[in-house]
Design a protein around this motif. Structure first.
Motif, PDB file in Angstrom:
ATOM      1  N   CYS A   9       0.853  -1.195   0.000  1.00 49.93           N
ATOM      2  CA  CYS A   9       0.000   0.000   0.000  1.00 49.93           C
ATOM      3  C   CYS A   9       0.888   1.243   0.000  1.00 49.93           C
ATOM      4  CB  CYS A   9      -0.906  -0.003   1.225  1.00 49.93           C
ATOM      5  SG  CYS A   9      -1.929   1.487   1.330  1.00 49.93           S
ATOM      6  N   CYS A  12      -0.005   3.362   3.837  1.00 50.46           N
ATOM      7  CA  CYS A  12       0.442   2.831   5.131  1.00 50.46           C
ATOM      8  C   CYS A  12       1.626   1.883   5.008  1.00 50.46           C
ATOM      9  CB  CYS A  12      -0.717   2.136   5.831  1.00 50.46           C
ATOM     10  SG  CYS A  12      -1.282   0.634   5.006  1.00 50.46           S
ATOM     11  N   CYS A  33      -5.792  -2.689   0.649  1.00 51.85           N
ATOM     12  CA  CYS A  33      -5.868  -2.004   1.938  1.00 51.85           C
ATOM     13  C   CYS A  33      -7.273  -1.416   2.127  1.00 51.85           C
ATOM     14  CB  CYS A  33      -4.802  -0.909   1.990  1.00 51.85           C
ATOM     15  SG  CYS A  33      -4.565  -0.223   3.641  1.00 51.85           S
ATOM     16  N   HIS A  65      -3.327   7.739   4.564  1.00 55.67           N
ATOM     17  CA  HIS A  65      -3.356   7.538   3.125  1.00 55.67           C
ATOM     18  C   HIS A  65      -3.532   8.860   2.406  1.00 55.67           C
ATOM     19  CE1 HIS A  65      -4.271   3.550   4.807  1.00 55.67           C
ATOM     20  NE2 HIS A  65      -3.604   3.105   3.769  1.00 55.67           N
TER      21      HIS A  65
HETATM   22 ZN   LIG Z   1      -2.829   1.255   3.403  1.00 60.03          ZN
END
Ligand SMILES: [Zn+2]
Length: 165
Positions: A9, A12, A33, A65
């Motif tokens: 991702c 994160c 995610c 994010h």
């Molecule tokens: Zn993430």
């Protein structure tokens, strides 16, 4: 495991088995995610808690994010929520009230610069905690970790909260 393809991702940093999901356009997040976020959201909403702890999840996910394609207001409001939850002990419902007061100001919000290293706790950690109490503790831990990761912008967020308090 073996030849299982992992997707990292961009927000994160968590690596998850590929589900062939497209990235979510509203956040700097992998589709995989995002699926975890939806799963945790469904759980939180299912609690039907009037203090609205789901807000803790919304804000942690959004703040972790952030990215160039994310609207500045989304990142800023998420950090406002994390600040109030982590440092002031606000409930999700109380955070929503501050969001409304800020939105009513109708002003432009600055684009905040995300940390180079995301907080080390993620949506996956919250989902891995199965007992209700453990899960809520993991969510609070996630909020704290994300809020702390934004050290370079915390003062700006606190100053903005002062505009309505
Ligand atoms: Zn993430």
């Amino acid at each position: 495991m073996g030849n299982e393809k992992l997707i990292q991702c961009p927000g994160c940093g968590v690596s998850l088995p590929s589900m062939g999901m497209p990235p979510d356009p509203r956040f700097n997040a992998s589709g995989e995610c995002w699926v975890l976020y939806m799963e945790l959201s469904a759980y939180m909403l299912g609690l039907a808690d009037t203090s609205f702890p789901h807000q803790y999840v919304v804000d942690a996910f959004a703040a972790q994010h952030s990215g160039p394609s994310v609207k500045p207001i989304n990142t800023l409001f998420a950090l406002v929520g994390l600040y109030l939850a982590v440092e002031k002990g606000f409930t999700g419902r109380q955070v929503q009230r501050v969001h409304m007061l800020l939105a009513a100001r109708g002003r432009e919000w600055p684009r905040l610069t995300p940390p180079t290293t995301p907080g080390s706790v993620s949506v996956r950690d919250a989902l891995q905690a199965e007992e209700a109490e453990d899960r809520m503790a993991a969510i609070k831990n996630w909020d704290k970790s994300v809020w702390e990761s934004w050290a370079n912008e915390r003062q700006r967020v606190m100053d903005i909260v002062k505009e309505v308090s």
